[in-house]
Design an enzyme around this catalytic site. Sequence first.
Site, mmCIF file in Angstrom:
data_model
loop_
_atom_site.group_PDB
_atom_site.id
_atom_site.type_symbol
_atom_site.label_atom_id
_atom_site.label_comp_id
_atom_site.label_asym_id
_atom_site.label_seq_id
_atom_site.Cartn_x
_atom_site.Cartn_y
_atom_site.Cartn_z
ATOM 1 N N LEU A 256 0.594 -15.396 5.738
ATOM 2 C CA LEU A 256 -0.031 -15.106 4.445
ATOM 3 C C LEU A 256 0.999 -15.224 3.317
ATOM 4 O O LEU A 256 0.815 -16.005 2.377
ATOM 5 C CB LEU A 256 -0.639 -13.687 4.467
ATOM 6 C CG LEU A 256 -1.142 -13.144 3.131
ATOM 7 C CD1 LEU A 256 -2.311 -13.965 2.594
ATOM 8 C CD2 LEU A 256 -1.582 -11.664 3.285
ATOM 9 N N GLU B 133 3.990 -15.857 0.672
ATOM 10 C CA GLU B 133 4.664 -17.066 0.175
ATOM 11 C C GLU B 133 5.776 -16.652 -0.780
ATOM 12 O O GLU B 133 5.781 -15.505 -1.262
ATOM 13 C CB GLU B 133 3.653 -17.960 -0.554
ATOM 14 C CG GLU B 133 2.521 -18.424 0.358
ATOM 15 C CD GLU B 133 1.567 -19.387 -0.338
ATOM 16 O OE1 GLU B 133 1.777 -19.703 -1.525
ATOM 17 O OE2 GLU B 133 0.610 -19.804 0.325
ATOM 18 N N GLN C 254 21.450 12.985 8.644
ATOM 19 C CA GLN C 254 22.112 14.150 8.031
ATOM 20 C C GLN C 254 22.534 15.153 9.105
ATOM 21 O O GLN C 254 23.639 15.690 9.058
ATOM 22 C CB GLN C 254 21.139 14.797 7.024
ATOM 23 C CG GLN C 254 21.805 15.759 6.064
ATOM 24 C CD GLN C 254 22.760 15.043 5.093
ATOM 25 O OE1 GLN C 254 22.692 13.833 4.934
ATOM 26 N NE2 GLN C 254 23.670 15.802 4.515
ATOM 27 N N ILE C 255 21.670 15.396 10.058
ATOM 28 C CA ILE C 255 21.986 16.360 11.127
ATOM 29 C C ILE C 255 23.159 15.851 11.966
ATOM 30 O O ILE C 255 24.006 16.620 12.406
ATOM 31 C CB ILE C 255 20.721 16.635 11.989
ATOM 32 C CG1 ILE C 255 19.720 17.449 11.157
ATOM 33 C CG2 ILE C 255 21.079 17.358 13.285
ATOM 34 C CD1 ILE C 255 18.346 17.620 11.784
ATOM 35 N N GLU D 131 3.119 -5.355 5.269
ATOM 36 C CA GLU D 131 1.665 -5.088 5.389
ATOM 37 C C GLU D 131 1.148 -4.254 4.207
ATOM 38 O O GLU D 131 0.284 -3.387 4.355
ATOM 39 C CB GLU D 131 1.340 -4.436 6.733
ATOM 40 C CG GLU D 131 1.603 -5.404 7.861
ATOM 41 C CD GLU D 131 0.720 -5.211 9.064
ATOM 42 O OE1 GLU D 131 -0.391 -4.655 8.931
ATOM 43 O OE2 GLU D 131 1.123 -5.656 10.140
HETATM 44 N N1 COS Z 1 -10.597 -4.047 1.854
HETATM 45 C C1 COS Z 1 -11.654 -4.876 1.737
HETATM 46 N N2 COS Z 1 -11.844 -5.669 0.673
HETATM 47 C C2 COS Z 1 -10.940 -5.604 -0.309
HETATM 48 C C3 COS Z 1 -9.824 -4.769 -0.255
HETATM 49 C C4 COS Z 1 -9.666 -3.952 0.892
HETATM 50 N N3 COS Z 1 -8.638 -3.127 1.058
HETATM 51 N N4 COS Z 1 -9.085 -4.938 -1.368
HETATM 52 C C5 COS Z 1 -9.743 -5.853 -2.116
HETATM 53 N N5 COS Z 1 -10.859 -6.249 -1.473
HETATM 54 C C6 COS Z 1 -11.842 -7.233 -1.947
HETATM 55 C C7 COS Z 1 -12.505 -6.765 -3.238
HETATM 56 O O1 COS Z 1 -13.640 -5.968 -2.948
HETATM 57 C C8 COS Z 1 -12.867 -8.070 -3.891
HETATM 58 O O2 COS Z 1 -14.038 -8.578 -3.285
HETATM 59 P P1 COS Z 1 -15.134 -9.444 -4.132
HETATM 60 O O3 COS Z 1 -14.546 -10.790 -4.380
HETATM 61 O O4 COS Z 1 -16.322 -9.501 -3.221
HETATM 62 O O5 COS Z 1 -15.386 -8.691 -5.381
HETATM 63 C C9 COS Z 1 -11.717 -8.979 -3.484
HETATM 64 O O6 COS Z 1 -11.154 -8.426 -2.293
HETATM 65 C C10 COS Z 1 -10.646 -9.076 -4.544
HETATM 66 O O7 COS Z 1 -10.226 -7.776 -4.828
HETATM 67 P P2 COS Z 1 -9.415 -7.390 -6.119
HETATM 68 O O8 COS Z 1 -10.069 -7.982 -7.344
HETATM 69 O O9 COS Z 1 -9.212 -5.929 -6.083
HETATM 70 O O10 COS Z 1 -8.065 -8.179 -5.870
HETATM 71 P P3 COS Z 1 -6.645 -7.919 -6.473
HETATM 72 O O11 COS Z 1 -6.004 -9.253 -6.456
HETATM 73 O O12 COS Z 1 -6.711 -7.150 -7.750
HETATM 74 O O13 COS Z 1 -5.943 -6.927 -5.419
HETATM 75 C C11 COS Z 1 -4.860 -6.427 -3.324
HETATM 76 C C12 COS Z 1 -5.960 -7.184 -4.056
HETATM 77 C C13 COS Z 1 -3.671 -6.073 -4.182
HETATM 78 C C14 COS Z 1 -5.489 -5.143 -2.766
HETATM 79 C C15 COS Z 1 -4.455 -7.414 -2.211
HETATM 80 O O14 COS Z 1 -3.862 -8.555 -2.785
HETATM 81 C C16 COS Z 1 -3.496 -6.806 -1.199
HETATM 82 O O15 COS Z 1 -3.925 -6.087 -0.279
HETATM 83 N N6 COS Z 1 -2.191 -7.147 -1.318
HETATM 84 C C17 COS Z 1 -1.223 -6.796 -0.326
HETATM 85 C C18 COS Z 1 -1.107 -7.897 0.653
HETATM 86 C C19 COS Z 1 -0.294 -7.501 1.823
HETATM 87 O O16 COS Z 1 -0.521 -6.481 2.450
HETATM 88 N N7 COS Z 1 0.677 -8.344 2.142
HETATM 89 C C20 COS Z 1 1.541 -8.085 3.237
HETATM 90 C C21 COS Z 1 1.788 -9.343 3.956
HETATM 91 S S1 COS Z 1 0.948 -9.438 5.431
HETATM 92 S S2 COS Z 1 2.224 -8.689 6.675
#
Ligand code: COS
Length: 383
Positions: free
Chosen positions: A126, A128, A337-338, A364
């Site tokens: 995922l 990048e 610390q311990i 994650e």
């Molecule tokens: N569970 C289910 N759906 C989710 C969700 C969640 N936790 N978070 C967002 N969504 C859905 C929203 O409901 C929305 O759906 P619709 O298109 O149907 O409206 C869509 O995803 C987009 O959501 P949103 O507008 O909130 O997107 P953002 O870009 O503002 O935020 C975050 C999304 C930040 C929550 C997301 O990019 C994220 O989880 N980032 C972290 C990624 C990560 O964990 N990376 C680690 C690498 S993998 S090891």
Amino acid sequence: MSDLLLSDDEILLKNTVSDYSKNELAPRAAGYDESALFPWDNVSGIGDLGLFGLTIPEEYGGSGGTTRQLAIAAEEIAKGCAATSVVYIAHLSLCTQFINMFGNEEQKRNYLPDLASGKKIGAFALSEPGAGSDAAAIKTSAVKSNGHYVVNGIKTWISNAPEASILVTLATSDTSKKHRGIEALIVESDTGGIVTNQIHGKMGVRASTVGEIIFDNVLVPGKNRMGGDEQGFGQTMEVLNASRISIGAQCVGIAQAALEAAVDYAIHREAFGGPLSDLQGIQWMIAEMATEIEAARQLVMKSASLRDANLPFATEASMSKLYASKVAMESAHKAVQIHGGAGYFAPTPVERYFRDARVTEIYEGTSEIQKLVIARNILKKQG
Ligand code: COS
């Protein structure tokens, strides 16, 4: 974990993985930390125990277990070797579960059996260079052409990438659509045009190898896309929600290992005419660690129980990861610390736990992203 709260099957699983972790993983952990080599013998042992297929249905080569069982296994593996637990979670909770949750019958039959046995290693591509927390900003492109997707782009910090045969890869068919243009593809890593470069120099969980993956006009069969057109982002969110329970469990395992090392040291180290454990300052640290670890464990198990009961669990899963990663960090901090000066040096495991714990607040979904998910869900409910 109090046995009162576990079923007989769960106790059996916990004891089995705990024995394996104590006898096989823990003794090798310092060596793997130093060499930073992929822990193939640990992977093979975990495969022999059937743990790679824990939450995969029996018809696809798994054992059809629960999210609670996965949390129990992840905690016990992490207690012995945090790096091995990263390999395990990236393989099972991210890659294999993605295919299990969103693959069609043919995709599941083709890919799950070798992943569930551990014969093939999986990775989840995922992140990048320009898209970490902002997952919708990925630029790796997937352009439809003659029944294939042509994939171009660069993924980075991908756990298991150097060893993985199967890459669940997120790519965009149209960047202007942001999260609504993302495809989830099953990519075989020996496909022409893929180059994987290992990234060295990790602070902790060093035997969990990480790589950059370059896709240069890679042809992925159209039939390898999961779900319908452009459903990859929602699928990714659902997989990450569930996987955050596994990471919470991993944090509890690291914290528990730190507590046990600190207790052992406090009992055996003499200072001021008696064992360190007689000193109230030490006792308070131990009491805080034990209390917070138990609270984190119960939060992890609550999220797992909700998921197993098909109830909404995303808020609790993010709470588990947020809180348990903090507890892992603070427990490792107190354990160092311990140990005093001794804790700053490699022969004691606590300096490794301290380094291993740090990444749990980052991958994650960083702690800040967990807070964002929790707050949005709470505000949505009351809005
Ligand atoms: N569970 C289910 N759906 C989710 C969700 C969640 N936790 N978070 C967002 N969504 C859905 C929203 O409901 C929305 O759906 P619709 O298109 O149907 O409206 C869509 O995803 C987009 O959501 P949103 O507008 O909130 O997107 P953002 O870009 O503002 O935020 C975050 C999304 C930040 C929550 C997301 O990019 C994220 O989880 N980032 C972290 C990624 C990560 O964990 N990376 C680690 C690498 S993998 S090891």
